[in-house]
Design a protein around this motif. Structure first.
Motif, mmCIF file in Angstrom:
data_model
loop_
_atom_site.group_PDB
_atom_site.id
_atom_site.type_symbol
_atom_site.label_atom_id
_atom_site.label_comp_id
_atom_site.label_asym_id
_atom_site.label_seq_id
_atom_site.Cartn_x
_atom_site.Cartn_y
_atom_site.Cartn_z
ATOM 1 N N VAL A 99 1.078 -0.962 0.576
ATOM 2 C CA VAL A 99 -0.190 -0.100 0.294
ATOM 3 C C VAL A 99 0.722 1.233 0.043
ATOM 4 C CG1 VAL A 99 -1.996 1.654 1.380
ATOM 5 C CG2 VAL A 99 -2.062 -1.008 1.673
ATOM 6 N N ILE A 100 0.493 1.896 -0.796
ATOM 7 C CA ILE A 100 1.160 3.483 -0.752
ATOM 8 C C ILE A 100 0.478 4.333 -0.518
ATOM 9 C CG2 ILE A 100 2.282 5.509 -2.392
ATOM 10 C CD1 ILE A 100 3.551 3.023 -4.085
ATOM 11 N N ASN A 101 0.162 5.247 0.327
ATOM 12 C CA ASN A 101 -0.758 6.359 1.612
ATOM 13 C C ASN A 101 0.215 7.188 1.139
ATOM 14 O OD1 ASN A 101 -2.571 7.325 2.185
ATOM 15 N ND2 ASN A 101 -2.616 6.283 4.708
ATOM 16 N N ALA A 102 -0.091 8.381 -0.117
ATOM 17 C CA ALA A 102 0.750 9.400 0.221
ATOM 18 C C ALA A 102 -0.263 10.663 -0.348
ATOM 19 C CB ALA A 102 1.669 9.283 -1.455
ATOM 20 N N ALA A 103 -0.275 12.018 0.133
ATOM 21 C CA ALA A 103 -1.466 12.881 -0.331
ATOM 22 C C ALA A 103 -1.034 12.999 -1.735
ATOM 23 C CB ALA A 103 -0.440 14.053 0.767
ATOM 24 N N PRO A 104 -2.317 14.140 -1.936
ATOM 25 C CA PRO A 104 -2.539 14.532 -3.378
ATOM 26 C C PRO A 104 -1.355 14.978 -3.994
ATOM 27 C CG PRO A 104 -4.687 14.268 -2.658
ATOM 28 C CD PRO A 104 -3.639 13.676 -1.288
ATOM 29 N N LEU A 226 -2.597 2.622 -4.135
ATOM 30 C CA LEU A 226 -2.457 3.439 -3.956
ATOM 31 C C LEU A 226 -3.335 4.654 -3.172
ATOM 32 C CD1 LEU A 226 -0.960 4.650 -7.338
ATOM 33 C CD2 LEU A 226 0.060 3.657 -5.708
ATOM 34 N N THR A 227 -3.204 4.994 -2.600
ATOM 35 C CA THR A 227 -4.647 5.667 -1.682
ATOM 36 C C THR A 227 -3.914 7.257 -1.668
ATOM 37 O OG1 THR A 227 -6.967 5.914 -0.301
ATOM 38 C CG2 THR A 227 -4.298 4.267 -0.392
ATOM 39 N N GLY A 228 -4.778 8.584 -1.289
ATOM 40 C CA GLY A 228 -4.252 9.527 -0.688
ATOM 41 C C GLY A 228 -5.297 9.694 0.231
#
Length: 640
Positions: A99-104, A226-228
Motif C-alpha cells: 500500500v502507498i498512502n501518500a498525499a495528493p 494507491l490511495t491518499g
C-alpha cells in the motif's frame, strides 16, 4: 537477526540455484556468496526468501545496491524509500499486496510505475494492469507509463466494447473492469501480472466494481494499492484493504508506505492551504414567523408550531447555503447572495495569487448541474470571464479539463463530480467548496486538487473558500493538525508581480515588465456600491466598507440576510476576521521586510509563518519586556 546466512541456508540456496550463479549462470565454486536479494543494509532480512547464490564477481559487482533501472533517476527521496520498502515486502513477506498512502500531488504515480519497472526488469512480472477512476486519469497513466518506462500502455474505459486494441500493458477504468472481469482474469492466469489500483476506495467488497475486481485479479502476482484517502465515506470495506472498527483502512506497517499531507508540505511536494470560513445568516419567513439561520446558532422553533418538523428540516444552514437565489428576472444570479459573496472572495484571492503565479486558476466544486451553471454566470458577472463547466452531461468533459489544464489564461473551472481524485492540474490554487456531499473523503480529495506544487520556486498557498460549517471546519483542523512545524509557509500578498512572459520580478504596481517590456493589463475599475451603514461608495466585491469597515447587510425573504467572511483557519489556528483584515492590509509591508532581511536564517524562519498570524504574534511580542526593562529590574531595585 544475523547478517550472515547459516551453513545450512547456504547449502539450500545452492540447491535452489542448481549449482549455478543466479546472475550469470556460471557454475558456483565452493567459495560462492550467499547474497541478500534486498540488501541487509536496507532492511532485507537474512532468510531464504531474500537469499540467492551468486559467484564472487557478480556479488562484488552488485555490492549493496538494489538493481534499479534507469527509471529511478530523478526520484524524490520518499519515492526511492518506497521502492526499497515495496521490493523488500514483496520478496520476503509472502504477501502480494503493498500500500502507498501518500498525499495528493506527492508523486504516487511515478513511485508506482518505478516499482512496476523494477519488477519487470527482474523478470518477476510480464504485464502491468492499472485500474483508475476516470477516463482522464487513464490518459494520465498511459502517458506517464510511456514517459518513465518507454513502453506503451493501452487505455480501456467502460465505453470500449472490445479488447482488440489492448497492448501488453493496460490501464482501465473501474467500470471497464466490471464489464470485462473474465478477460482480465484470463490475463492474470496466462501471464504473471502486477495490478496497480489507483484510488482503491472505489472498490467496496460488496459493490459491483469491488466484486468484479476481486474475481478478475484473484490470480495477480502482485497488487499495488494507491490511495491518499484510505477511508470510504459509507464505511464499507474496500477490496484488498482491511479496516478497523473506526472504518480506517489498515495494512501491516512493513507493507505500507505513508506520506502525510503535512510531510509533503514540509518537503516541498505540496503547498500549504488556508481555509477561509464563509459565514452567513439567512432570514426564513413562514407565515407570521421569521427565523434567523446561521452556521453557529441553533434556530428556536416554537413547540406549538403546526409545521415544526417541516420547518426544522428547512432551517438547515448548509441547505440554505446551496439554495440558488436570482434577481427579479428569475435567470440572473443574485449579485448580493451567499454564493456571490463566496465568488467575490475567491476572485480577489485569485487576482492576488496570479501576481505571484500568472497562470494560477480556481476550481468551483458545485452541488448540482444547475448550480454549476449558476456559478458560471456568477463568475461572468463578477469577473466578465467565461468559466469552463464540466459535469456528467457535458460533451467530452476530459477534453475540456485538458484545455483548462494547459491554458493559463482561463481562470475558472466549475465542476460537478468531474475533478476529484487523480486529476492533476498543478496551476489550481483557489477552491470554492460547496459540494452536495459533506464527507471527509470528498473534502480531502477536493483539497488535493489545489495543493500540488508548481515547481521548486513555487511559494504560493492554496486557498479554500468554504461555508463556515462545523463539519468542514473539523475536517480542516484535522488536516492542519497533520502539519509539522516545518510546514509553515507564508500566505503572501506579494509586494511584487511575476511577468508571465520572461518570469522577471516587478514591483506590484508596475505598468510594464522591467525585463522584457511586456505591458501589463490595466486593472478594471471596481464596481461600486453604497454602504448601508455610512452611505459611502465602496468596492462592490469587498465584504467590508472601505470607509467605515462595516459588514454589508442584505435582507431577503427565505434568502441570505448577511454574508461575510468569518476569519480563516491557518496552521490549525482559528483567526478572527478583524485580525485577518489587519494582516491583509499590512501583508505587502510584511513580505517586503522578509525579502529585505540580510540574515538568510531569519528570512527562512519568517517566510514559513502565514501572514494571517502576524497580528497575533505582534501582540505576543509586544508583551515581552525589552533589554532595558530587564536590566532595570535587578535585585534590590525598588521598582522590581
Amino acid at each position: 537477526m544475523s547478517r550472515r546466512f547459516s551453513k545450512r541456508q547456504r547449502r539450500i540456496l545452492a540447491l535452489l540455484a542448481s549449482g549455478r550463479c543466479s546472475e550469470c549462470s556460471e557454475p558456483l565454486g565452493p567459495g560462492f556468496h550467499a547474497d541478500h536479494r534486498h540488501p541487509y543494509s536496507h532492511g532485507g532480512p537474512t532468510i531464504l526468501r531474500n537469499g540467492q547464490a551468486l559467484c564472487a564477481p557478480c556479488n562484488l559487482k552488485k555490492a549493496n545496491k538494489v538493481n534499479t533501472t534507469r527509471n529511478t533517476n530523478g526520484l524524490r527521496d520518499w519515492q526511492m524509500q518506497c521502492l526499497h520498502k515495496a521490493l523488500a515486502w514483496f520478496e520476503t513477506s509472502g504477501d502480494r499486496h503493498f500500500v502507498i498512502n501518500a498525499a495528493p500531488g506527492a508523486g504516487k504515480t511515478r513511485a508506482a510505475i518505478v516499482i512496476a519497472a523494477e519488477l519487470l526488469n527482474r523478470g518477476l512480472i510480464e504485464r502491468v494492469v492499472v485500474i483508475a477512476p476516470r477516463g482522464g486519469v487513464v490518459d494520465q497513466w498511459s502517458s506517464a507509463f510511456k514517459q518513465i518506462i518507454g513502453r506503451p500502455m493501452a487505455r480501456l474505459t467502460g465505453q470500449d466494447d472490445s479488447m482488440a486494441a489492448v497492448s501488453e500493458h493496460v490501464c482501465a477504468t473501474w467500470s471497464a473492469v466490471a464489464g470485462l472481469a473474465d478477460a482480465f482474469q484470463a490475463i492474470c492466469r496466462a501471464r504473471s501480472t502486477m495490478v496497480i489500483c489507483d484510488e482503491q476506495h472505489h472498490a467496496a467488497i460488496t459493490a459491483a466494481w469491488g466484486r468484479a475486481a476481486d474475481s478478475a485479479f484473484a490470480d495477480a502476482s502482485y497488487v499495488l494499492v494507491l490511495t491518499g484517502t484510505p477511508v470510504r465515506s459509507d464505511g464499507a470495506q474496500s477490496l484488498w484493504l482491511p479496516h478497523n472498527e473506526a472504518g480506517i483502512a489498515t495494512h501491516p506497517v512493513a507493507g505500507t508506505y505513508t506520506l502525510t499531507y503535512g510531510e509533503a508540505v514540509d518537503l516541498g511536494y505540496c503547498r500549504p492551504a488556508t481555509f477561509h470560513r464563509h459565514w452567513g445568516r439567512f432570514s426564513v419567513v413562514e407565515g407570521d414567523h421569521s427565523f434567523e439561520v446561521s452556521s453557529d446558532d441553533k434556530v428556536p422553533v416554537p413547540h406549538d408550531h403546526p409545521a415544526i418538523a417541516a420547518i426544522q428540516k428547512t432551517l438547515d444552514f448548509y441547505k440554505l447555503a446551496m439554495r440558488l437565489e436570482y434577481e427579479p428576472d428569475g435567470t440572473t444570479p443574485l449579485r448580493s447572495g451567499y454564493q456571490a459573496a463566496m465568488i467575490d472572495e475567491a476572485s480577489l484571492k485569485l487576482d492576488d495569487l496570479r501576481m505571484q503565479m500568472p497562470g494560477a486558476g480556481g476550481l468551483v466544486i458545485a452541488p448540482s448541474i444547475d448550480a454549476a451553471g449558476y456559478f458560471a454566470k456568477l463568475i461572468k458577472l463578477v469577473e466578465n470571464e467565461e468559466a469552463i463547466v464540466v459535469h456528467s452531461n457535458t460533451p467530452n468533459p476530459d477534453a475540456k479539463i485538458s484545455r483548462f489544464r494547459n491554458d493559463g489564461d482561463i481562470r475558472w473551472l466549475v465542476s460537478v463530480g468531474m475533478v476529484s481524485e487523480g486529476i492533476d492540474i498543478p496551476r489550481l490554487r483557489v477552491l470554492v467548496f460547496l459540494p452536495k456531499g459533506q464527507t471527509e473523503l470528498v473534502f480531502r480529495q477536493a483539497l488535493g486538487r489545489v495543493v500540488r506544487s508548481n515547481g521548486p520556486d513555487d511559494r504560493t498557498r492554496a486557498y479554500v473558500v468554504m461555508p463556515a460549517w462545523k463539519v468542514f471546519e473539523d475536517y480542516a483542523r484535522r488536516i492542519e493538525d497533520d502539519m509539522p512545524a516545518g510546514g509553515f509557509s507564508q500566505e503572501e500578498r506579494s509586494a511584487t508581480r511575476l511577468c508571465p512572459s520572461c518570469k522577471e520580478s516587478n514591483p506590484r504596481d508596475a505598468k510594464e515588465c522591467c525585463g522584457c517590456g511586456l505591458v501589463f493589463p490595466a486593472p478594471e475599475p471596481p464596481t461600486l456600491r453604497v454602504c448601508s451603514s455610512c452611505h459611502a461608495l465602496t468596492p462592490a466585491r469587498a465584504s467590508r466598507c472601505q470607509a467605515c469597515g462595516a459588514l454589508e447587510h442584505a435582507t431577503h425573504s427565505i434568502t441570505l440576510a448577511q454574508a461575510a467572511r468569518a476569519g480563516v483557519i491557518a496552521r490549525g489556528v482559528s483567526i478572527n476576521e478583524a485580525d485577518v483584515v489587519l494582516a491583509e492590509a499590512s501583508a505587502a509591508q510584511y513580505v517586503s521586510g522578509i525579502d529585505a532581511s540580510a540574515d538568510l536564517r531569519v528570512t527562512s524562519i519568517l517566510s514559513r509563518i502565514p501572514v494571517e498570524l502576524m497580528p497575533i504574534l505582534a501582540r505576543f511580542f509586544a508583551g515581552i519586556p525589552s533589554q532595558s526593562d530587564v536590566t532595570s529590574n535587578t535585585p534590590g531595585d525598588p521598582s522590581a
